[in-house]
Scaffold this active site. Sequence first.
Site, PDB file in Angstrom:
ATOM      1  CG  ASP A  73      -4.329  -0.615   9.892  1.00 55.76           C
ATOM      2  OD1 ASP A  73      -4.404   0.362   9.115  1.00 55.76           O
ATOM      3  OD2 ASP A  73      -3.256  -1.001  10.412  1.00 55.76           O
ATOM      4  CB  CYS A 110      -0.919   0.010   1.228  1.00 60.47           C
ATOM      5  SG  CYS A 110      -2.276   1.204   1.081  1.00 60.47           S
TER       6      CYS A 110
HETATM    7  O1  LIG Z   1      -0.873   4.511   4.519  1.00 60.37           O
HETATM    8  C1  LIG Z   1      -1.356   5.592   4.875  1.00 60.37           C
HETATM    9  O2  LIG Z   1      -0.695   6.656   4.930  1.00 60.37           O
HETATM   10  C2  LIG Z   1      -2.800   5.684   5.257  1.00 60.37           C
HETATM   11  C3  LIG Z   1      -3.330   6.912   5.628  1.00 60.37           C
HETATM   12  C4  LIG Z   1      -4.675   7.000   5.988  1.00 60.37           C
HETATM   13  C5  LIG Z   1      -5.499   5.876   5.950  1.00 60.37           C
HETATM   14  C6  LIG Z   1      -4.985   4.632   5.574  1.00 60.37           C
HETATM   15  C7  LIG Z   1      -3.632   4.531   5.234  1.00 60.37           C
HETATM   16  N1  LIG Z   1      -3.086   3.307   4.881  1.00 60.37           N
HETATM   17  C8  LIG Z   1      -3.931   2.172   4.838  1.00 60.37           C
HETATM   18  C9  LIG Z   1      -3.265   0.869   4.637  1.00 60.37           C
HETATM   19  O3  LIG Z   1      -3.884  -0.047   4.107  1.00 60.37           O
HETATM   20  C10 LIG Z   1      -1.903   0.629   5.243  1.00 60.37           C
HETATM   21  O4  LIG Z   1      -1.203  -0.295   4.435  1.00 60.37           O
HETATM   22  C11 LIG Z   1      -2.125   0.049   6.625  1.00 60.37           C
HETATM   23  O5  LIG Z   1      -2.678   1.046   7.446  1.00 60.37           O
HETATM   24  C12 LIG Z   1      -0.837  -0.495   7.232  1.00 60.37           C
HETATM   25  O6  LIG Z   1       0.133   0.532   7.293  1.00 60.37           O
HETATM   26  P1  LIG Z   1       1.592   0.162   7.945  1.00 60.37           P
HETATM   27  O7  LIG Z   1       1.307  -0.082   9.428  1.00 60.37           O
HETATM   28  O8  LIG Z   1       2.442   1.362   7.671  1.00 60.37           O
HETATM   29  O9  LIG Z   1       2.090  -1.085   7.257  1.00 60.37           O
END
Ligand SMILES: O=C(O)c1ccccc1NCC(=O)[C@H](O)[C@H](O)COP(=O)(O)O
Length: 206
Positions: free
Chosen positions: A127, A8
Amino acid sequence: MRTRVKICGITRLEDALAAVEAGADALGFVFYPPSPRYVDPAVAEVIIRQLPPFVTSVALFVNESAEQVCAILDQTGIDLLQFHGDESPEYCAQFSRPYFKALRMSPDIDVAAETERFALSRAILLDAYRPGVPGGTGEAFDWERIPSDLDKPLILAGGLDQNNVAKAISRVKPYAVDVSGGVEAAKGIKDSSKLISFMNEVARAN
Ligand SMILES: O=C(O)c1ccccc1NCC(=O)[C@H](O)[C@H](O)COP(=O)(O)O
């Protein structure tokens, strides 16, 4: 069944192609302007049209207007919707694409009830929860809190990286894993060696 992978926060074509080369099944494009991983829909469209077949593009929104969601769908031709805010089931189901709902693991969430509420969601993404931060926290949550009998495919997210993803798959056995920060050199900039290491760890666990 092998665990699928969504990478993502794609903002650059080189990162999209590196993720696909490493074996990613899906790529997420963040259309939430306050995010450091926000990508302009016109840039996303250029990336998506250069993806090879059989790679799913995912549009990520947080409490966005229906008009803007429709406009971005029309502009990008994206495959799948991910709603990561406080959207209702009725709101999520109104669009001309399948969707999945992201749930943040707040202290009081009833995951089973929320999953049942989003009957048309193709999957449920779980999440981490940090007040005021809708996603992309880089933090993991207690996987023991995940109900064992969810009746939808589970996408596990939150703080995954090459060091914990094999353990996550072994313990949770999700349909898919989702990662953003754990494969980055900087927010919105993916690191190809971290991508490869992450995918190798997923393969080791599968
Ligand atoms: O990734 C972002 O900046 C984000 C911002 C606002 C809403 C959702 C967002 N990401 C969603 C996703 O699916 C991410 O991959 C997920 O939250 C996991 O993130 P991480 O902990 O950094 O792998």
